[in-house]
Design an enzyme around this catalytic site. Structure first.
Site, PDB file in Angstrom:
ATOM      1  N   LEU A   1      10.674 -19.860  -5.645  1.00 50.83           N
ATOM      2  CA  LEU A   1       9.682 -19.112  -4.860  1.00 50.83           C
ATOM      3  C   LEU A   1       8.257 -19.391  -5.347  1.00 50.83           C
ATOM      4  O   LEU A   1       7.982 -19.360  -6.541  1.00 50.83           O
ATOM      5  CB  LEU A   1       9.970 -17.603  -4.983  1.00 50.83           C
TER       6      LEU A   1
ATOM      7  N   ASP B   1       0.834  -1.202   0.000  1.00 47.48           N
ATOM      8  CA  ASP B   1       0.000   0.000   0.000  1.00 47.48           C
ATOM      9  C   ASP B   1       0.866   1.249   0.000  1.00 47.48           C
ATOM     10  O   ASP B   1       2.027   1.219   0.418  1.00 47.48           O
ATOM     11  CB  ASP B   1      -0.890  -0.045   1.262  1.00 47.48           C
TER      12      ASP B   1
ATOM     13  N   HIS C   1       2.422   3.628  -8.935  1.00 44.18           N
ATOM     14  CA  HIS C   1       2.100   2.235  -9.277  1.00 44.18           C
ATOM     15  C   HIS C   1       3.222   1.612 -10.110  1.00 44.18           C
ATOM     16  O   HIS C   1       3.578   0.453  -9.913  1.00 44.18           O
ATOM     17  CB  HIS C   1       0.772   2.156 -10.027  1.00 44.18           C
TER      18      HIS C   1
HETATM   19  C1  IPE Z   1      -5.664  -2.635  -0.356  1.00 46.72           C
HETATM   20  O1  IPE Z   1      -5.244  -1.320  -0.432  1.00 46.72           O
HETATM   21  C2  IPE Z   1      -5.643  -3.262  -1.713  1.00 46.72           C
HETATM   22  C3  IPE Z   1      -4.320  -3.420  -2.316  1.00 46.72           C
HETATM   23  C4  IPE Z   1      -3.172  -3.147  -1.757  1.00 46.72           C
HETATM   24  C5  IPE Z   1      -4.339  -3.953  -3.653  1.00 46.72           C
HETATM   25  P1  IPE Z   1      -6.260  -0.112  -0.572  1.00 46.72           P
HETATM   26  O2  IPE Z   1      -5.449   1.119  -0.607  1.00 46.72           O
HETATM   27  O3  IPE Z   1      -7.190  -0.334  -1.700  1.00 46.72           O
HETATM   28  O4  IPE Z   1      -7.088  -0.241   0.766  1.00 46.72           O
HETATM   29  P2  IPE Z   1      -7.972   0.830   1.548  1.00 46.72           P
HETATM   30  O5  IPE Z   1      -8.967   1.381   0.577  1.00 46.72           O
HETATM   31  O6  IPE Z   1      -7.026   1.882   2.035  1.00 46.72           O
HETATM   32  O7  IPE Z   1      -8.572   0.055   2.670  1.00 46.72           O
HETATM   33  C1  IPE Z   2      -1.479   0.382  -3.390  1.00 43.89           C
HETATM   34  O1  IPE Z   2      -1.284   1.751  -3.393  1.00 43.89           O
HETATM   35  C2  IPE Z   2      -1.760  -0.183  -4.758  1.00 43.89           C
HETATM   36  C3  IPE Z   2      -3.175  -0.475  -5.032  1.00 43.89           C
HETATM   37  C4  IPE Z   2      -4.136  -0.512  -4.161  1.00 43.89           C
HETATM   38  C5  IPE Z   2      -3.522  -0.774  -6.418  1.00 43.89           C
HETATM   39  P1  IPE Z   2      -2.509   2.770  -3.322  1.00 43.89           P
HETATM   40  O2  IPE Z   2      -2.923   3.076  -4.715  1.00 43.89           O
HETATM   41  O3  IPE Z   2      -3.564   2.273  -2.440  1.00 43.89           O
HETATM   42  O4  IPE Z   2      -1.817   4.051  -2.700  1.00 43.89           O
HETATM   43  P2  IPE Z   2      -2.409   4.980  -1.563  1.00 43.89           P
HETATM   44  O5  IPE Z   2      -2.804   4.092  -0.439  1.00 43.89           O
HETATM   45  O6  IPE Z   2      -3.575   5.685  -2.157  1.00 43.89           O
HETATM   46  O7  IPE Z   2      -1.278   5.881  -1.223  1.00 43.89           O
HETATM   47 MG    MG Z   3      -4.036   2.439  -0.499  1.00 46.23          MG
END
Ligand code: IPE
Ligand code: IPE
Ligand code: MG
Length: 235
Positions: A123, A12, A29
């Site tokens: 892995l 995240d 990303h």
């Molecule tokens: C969880 O992260 C999903 C992934 C890492 C793919 P999100 O950023 O979507 O989760 P919330 O919305 O903060 O709970």
């Molecule tokens: C995690 O990073 C990747 C996905 C959920 C696809 P985020 O896109 O959730 O990044 P933040 O949490 O908004 O910073």
């Molecule tokens: Mg996120």
């Protein structure tokens, strides 16, 4: 040092990391995907046997169309690269989640990725795309229901193993350690069945900045934990 056999990661913070650099979310990303390749190799070199990462949740469709489209384009590229990396590094890849909502060409590449790497012995790398724990359990219950209807299974025969065997992670041991980057203290619908006795580690570090040293820190913390499974430790 005890190396956890199975590490699950909620990667995240890509968006916030990019924003902090004055860049668009998608840049985060892209860098996040690059980092995943590095961490995969590091994990294997450290002795981790199973790595399971959350790439896209069943809830992530709620994001702006531009971001979802960019993520899908990135997954296409990533899957193609991963086919080569899996071959070069002897990695066995499994896809968790419901692929049916993904574009047909992406579904096809993901199948190819699984198929071409299925006999590899390095892995075990699980990628969760369009994955949600509730949806996974719903799909498992549906399959079990069908088996009962078709007379292959009696309801009273359903035990915990029956359920585990119908989840996307069938045959994969439960995670020993869960890592979530970027400061959020929640599961966001990740592996709720499988994480029942997993140790949790949360860090403020956003995913694109998460390094091998950060992974070591998590493993060190894990080593300080006294794992229990409901019993008490003998004195
Ligand atoms: C969880 O992260 C999903 C992934 C890492 C793919 P999100 O950023 O979507 O989760 P919330 O919305 O903060 O709970
Ligand atoms: C995690 O990073 C990747 C996905 C959920 C696809 P985020 O896109 O959730 O990044 P933040 O949490 O908004 O910073
Ligand atoms: Mg996120």
């Amino acid at each position: 040092m005890t190396i956890p056999q199975h590490v699950a990661i909620i990667l995240d913070g890509n968006g916030r990391w990019a924003k902090s650099k004055g860049m668009p979310r998608n840049y985060g990303h892209v860098k996040g995907a690059e980092n995943l390749e590095v961490i995969c190799e590091d994990a294997w070199n450290m002795g981790i046997k199973y790595l399971t990462v959350y790439l896209f949740s069943t809830e992530n469709w709620k994001r702006a169309k531009e971001e979802v489209d960019a993520l899908m384009r990135l997954f296409r590229r990533y899957t193609k690269t991963c086919i080569k990396t899996a071959r070069d590094n002897n990695m066995k890849v499994r896809v968790l989640g419901d692929p049916s909502a993904l574009a047909p060409d992406l579904q096809k590449s993901l199948k190819e990725l699984e198929e071409s790497s299925k006999d590899n012995t390095g892995l075990n790398f699980q990628i969760a795309i369009n994955y949600g724990s509730r949806d996974e359990i719903r799909r498992a219950v549906q399959k079990i229901g069908e088996e009962c209807r078709d007379g292959k299974l009696l309801p009273e025969q359903i035990d915990e193993k029956t359920i585990a065997d119908h989840l996307d992670t069938a045959g994969i041991p439960d995670p020993d350690l869960l890592i979530r980057t970027s400061g959020e203290l929640r599961l966001s619908n990740y592996l709720m069945w499988q994480l029942a006795y997993t140790e949790f580690y949360f860090t403020e570090v956003p995913w694109p900045a998460f390094t091998k040293d950060e992974l070591w820190k998590a493993i060190e913390k894990y080593n300080g934990r006294e794992r229990r499974y409901g019993g008490i430790k003998e004195e």
